[in-house]
Design a protein around this motif. Structure first.
Motif, short mmCIF file in Angstrom:
data_model
loop_
_atom_site.label_atom_id
_atom_site.label_comp_id
_atom_site.label_asym_id
_atom_site.label_seq_id
_atom_site.Cartn_x
_atom_site.Cartn_y
_atom_site.Cartn_z
N GLY A 1 7.72 28.10 5.15
CA GLY A 1 8.50 27.12 5.89
C GLY A 1 9.97 27.50 5.93
N GLY A 2 10.48 28.13 4.88
CA GLY A 2 11.86 28.61 4.88
C GLY A 2 12.06 29.74 5.86
N ALA B 1 6.79 30.18 -1.42
CA ALA B 1 7.86 30.87 -2.11
C ALA B 1 7.37 32.24 -2.54
CB ALA B 1 8.29 30.07 -3.31
N ALA B 2 8.23 33.19 -2.51
CA ALA B 2 7.85 34.50 -3.03
C ALA B 2 7.65 34.39 -4.52
CB ALA B 2 8.95 35.51 -2.73
N PRO B 3 6.60 35.00 -5.07
CA PRO B 3 6.41 34.96 -6.51
C PRO B 3 7.60 35.54 -7.23
CG PRO B 3 5.02 36.63 -5.50
CD PRO B 3 5.61 35.84 -4.39
N GLY B 4 7.91 34.96 -8.37
CA GLY B 4 8.99 35.49 -9.17
C GLY B 4 10.35 34.91 -8.86
N THR B 5 10.45 33.91 -7.96
CA THR B 5 11.76 33.40 -7.60
C THR B 5 12.19 32.18 -8.41
OG1 THR B 5 10.76 32.08 -5.85
CG2 THR B 5 11.66 34.23 -5.23
N HIS B 6 11.34 31.70 -9.32
CA HIS B 6 11.68 30.48 -10.04
C HIS B 6 11.79 30.71 -11.54
CE1 HIS B 6 10.79 28.40 -6.36
NE2 HIS B 6 9.60 28.95 -6.34
N SER B 7 12.00 31.94 -12.00
CA SER B 7 11.77 32.22 -13.40
C SER B 7 13.04 32.33 -14.22
CB SER B 7 10.91 33.46 -13.53
OG SER B 7 9.74 33.31 -12.76
N ARG B 8 12.88 32.78 -15.44
CA ARG B 8 13.84 32.46 -16.46
C ARG B 8 15.00 33.43 -16.61
NH1 ARG B 8 9.46 33.85 -17.46
NH2 ARG B 8 8.51 31.88 -17.99
N THR B 9 14.96 34.64 -16.06
CA THR B 9 16.06 35.57 -16.23
C THR B 9 16.76 35.80 -14.90
OG1 THR B 9 14.67 37.50 -15.81
CG2 THR B 9 14.86 36.78 -18.09
N LEU B 10 18.02 36.24 -14.94
CA LEU B 10 18.77 36.43 -13.71
C LEU B 10 18.47 37.80 -13.11
CD1 LEU B 10 22.14 34.82 -14.77
CD2 LEU B 10 20.31 33.82 -13.42
N SER B 11 17.20 38.02 -12.79
CA SER B 11 16.78 39.27 -12.17
C SER B 11 15.81 38.91 -11.05
CB SER B 11 16.11 40.17 -13.22
OG SER B 11 14.97 39.53 -13.75
N VAL B 12 14.69 39.64 -10.95
CA VAL B 12 13.70 39.29 -9.93
C VAL B 12 13.16 37.89 -10.19
CG1 VAL B 12 11.46 39.91 -8.94
CG2 VAL B 12 13.06 41.69 -9.60
N GLY C 1 7.25 22.62 9.07
CA GLY C 1 6.04 22.58 8.25
C GLY C 1 5.42 23.93 7.97
N ASN C 2 4.85 24.04 6.78
CA ASN C 2 4.22 25.28 6.30
C ASN C 2 2.73 25.29 6.61
OD1 ASN C 2 6.59 24.61 4.76
ND2 ASN C 2 6.05 26.19 3.30
N GLU C 3 2.06 26.20 5.89
CA GLU C 3 0.62 26.39 6.05
C GLU C 3 -0.15 25.39 5.20
OE1 GLU C 3 1.89 29.26 2.77
OE2 GLU C 3 2.74 28.09 4.39
N GLY C 4 -0.12 24.12 5.62
CA GLY C 4 -0.83 23.08 4.88
C GLY C 4 -0.58 21.73 5.53
N ALA C 5 -1.30 20.72 5.03
CA ALA C 5 -1.08 19.35 5.51
C ALA C 5 0.37 18.95 5.25
CB ALA C 5 -2.04 18.40 4.83
N ALA D 1 20.62 26.77 20.48
CA ALA D 1 21.09 25.57 21.16
C ALA D 1 20.51 24.30 20.56
CB ALA D 1 20.73 25.65 22.65
N LEU D 2 19.44 24.42 19.79
CA LEU D 2 18.78 23.25 19.22
C LEU D 2 19.07 23.06 17.73
CD1 LEU D 2 15.22 23.58 20.83
CD2 LEU D 2 17.03 21.98 21.48
N VAL D 3 19.29 24.14 17.02
CA VAL D 3 19.42 24.08 15.56
C VAL D 3 20.81 24.58 15.16
CG1 VAL D 3 18.49 24.93 13.37
CG2 VAL D 3 16.94 24.43 15.27
N ASP D 4 21.54 23.70 14.45
CA ASP D 4 22.92 24.01 14.09
C ASP D 4 23.04 24.74 12.76
OD1 ASP D 4 24.61 22.38 16.21
OD2 ASP D 4 22.91 21.14 15.62
N GLY D 5 22.01 24.68 11.95
CA GLY D 5 22.03 25.36 10.66
C GLY D 5 20.66 25.31 10.03
N ALA D 6 20.46 26.09 8.98
CA ALA D 6 19.16 26.12 8.30
C ALA D 6 19.34 26.36 6.82
CB ALA D 6 18.26 27.20 8.91
N ILE D 7 18.56 25.67 6.03
CA ILE D 7 18.47 25.94 4.59
C ILE D 7 17.08 26.48 4.32
CG2 ILE D 7 18.45 24.93 2.28
CD1 ILE D 7 20.61 23.02 3.17
N ALA D 8 17.01 27.75 3.99
CA ALA D 8 15.72 28.44 3.79
C ALA D 8 15.58 28.75 2.31
CB ALA D 8 15.67 29.71 4.63
N ALA D 9 14.80 27.94 1.61
CA ALA D 9 14.64 28.09 0.16
C ALA D 9 13.47 29.00 -0.16
CB ALA D 9 14.44 26.72 -0.49
N SER D 10 13.68 29.93 -1.08
CA SER D 10 12.61 30.83 -1.51
C SER D 10 11.87 31.42 -0.31
CB SER D 10 11.62 30.09 -2.43
OG SER D 10 12.26 29.65 -3.60
#
Length: 342
Positions: free
Chosen positions: A177-178, A1-12, A85-89, A190-199
């Motif tokens: 992974g997003g 996740a990009a830093p700053g995407t989970h925090s407390r104000t409705l800004s960055v 999968g992302n950069e990890g097990a 042709a293989l993927v009908d949609g994607a949910i890319a979080a953070s």
């Protein structure tokens, strides 16, 4: 996740309330259904774009097929929820991705987590710097190769678990992974009908302009928690470099690095000149992990961290009573997740 995407104000530093909690937060919650996952191995091409190469490696996927039977009995088609999968097990992501577990029973979905090449157990040339991470082998680690892996795996997974080619596929992913899930939808329509890319920090891809830059975003995260925190961290890094003396091979510099090792409470109480860059990367990456996992609740994803770990780290950075000595707070601010980043 990009830093700053989970925090407390409705800004960055935005948490963005109901929809954000549903899509972003739920992707990072512990997955109670992880015990239902079955490990499945497939042969994947080491190089999908070299038609003269037939070399393969074993690639790991975790699959939960427990929700598909009722769909088959009812004569309905089961979709595939495919985590890129992302950069990890892969189990690290499977155990911390609750959204798929919540949605799968409702849709009778086949849930699939496939491991990214060169991570976990999916190592094309084996472990270590003499294997997959040797200089002449690392070139097969690329976004394009990883996406091709997933594109080749999808039809085989459907066939193995009795799904038709027409079963719709939704790609899921968080952070890098997003980015992969979004690129899967763009490249393999042709293989993927949609994607949910979080953070998914799409603008942080190499060569893409991002404002703010990645490490600027980490600094902004610190500033949002405590305006005095970024300067305190910069002072700590300045003091670290002053003692590390990475360009000095003298005996006096060796003694200085020994003092630094003691100040940072390193296990061996020793620090060689050759280890300085690794130490700097460890300290830097620890703040990156804190920024990426700045959730409002305790979480163990990537590392065991308290709620709002950036705030906790900033408090620890300032606990040293010596106003002009910030170095002592550096190891304290990175407690808990250091095992992950060293």
């Amino acid at each position: 996740a990009a830093p700053g995407t989970h925090s407390r104000t409705l800004s960055v530093r935005s948490l963005s309330l109901p929809m954000g909690l549903a899509l972003l937060g739920a992707l990072a919650l512990a997955r109670p259904g992880a015990a239902k996952l079955t490990e499945v191995w497939f042969e994947s091409a080491i190089d999908h774009f070299d038609m003269s190469s037939t070399a393969t490696f074993k690639q790991r996927c975790l699959v939960d097929a427990s929700h598909t039977l009722k769909q088959h009995v009812a004569g309905r088609v089961s979709p595939v929820f495919f985590y890129t999968g992302n950069e990890g097990a892969i189990e690290e992501f499977a155990e911390n991705t609750g959204l798929l577990d919540e949605l799968a029973p409702r849709f009778g979905a086949l849930v699939v987590f496939c491991e990214h090449r060169y991570y976990g157990k999916s190592l094309p040339f084996g472990p270590g710097t003499s294997g997959s991470f040797a200089r002449d082998k690392i070139g097969k680690l690329s976004v394009e190769q990883a996406l091709a892996d997933y594109a080749m795996l999808l039809p085989r997974i459907k066939a193995k678990f009795g799904l038709s080619d027409s079963s719709p596929t939704i790609a899921f992913g968080g952070s890098y992974g997003g980015m992969l899930s979004a690129w899967m939808r763009l490249r393999y329509l042709a293989l993927v009908d949609g994607a949910i890319a979080a953070s998914a920090p799409m603008k942080f891809a190499v060569g893409s302009p991002a404002t703010p830059g990645f490490y600027e975003a980490v600094s902004l995260d610190l500033q949002g928690a405590d305006p005095a925190c970024p300067e305190r961290v910069r002072l700590a890094f300045s003091q670290l470099l002053a003692l590390a003396r990475p360009d000095d091979a003298s005996g006096e510099a060796d003694a200085s690095r020994k003092v630094l090792a003691h100040r940072l409470r390193l296990c061996d109480d020793e620090l060689s000149r050759g280890q300085v860059q690794h130490l700097l990367a460890w300290a830097r990456n620890a703040f990156v992990v804190l920024g990426m996992c700045d959730y409002p609740y305790p979480a163990s994803f990537l590392a065991p961290l308290p709620a709002w770990p950036i705030e906790a780290a900033c408090r620890l950075m300032k606990q040293d009573p010596a106003e002009h000595d910030a170095l002592g707070g550096l190891p304290d601010s990175q407690r808990g997740q250091s095992a992950r980043t060293v």
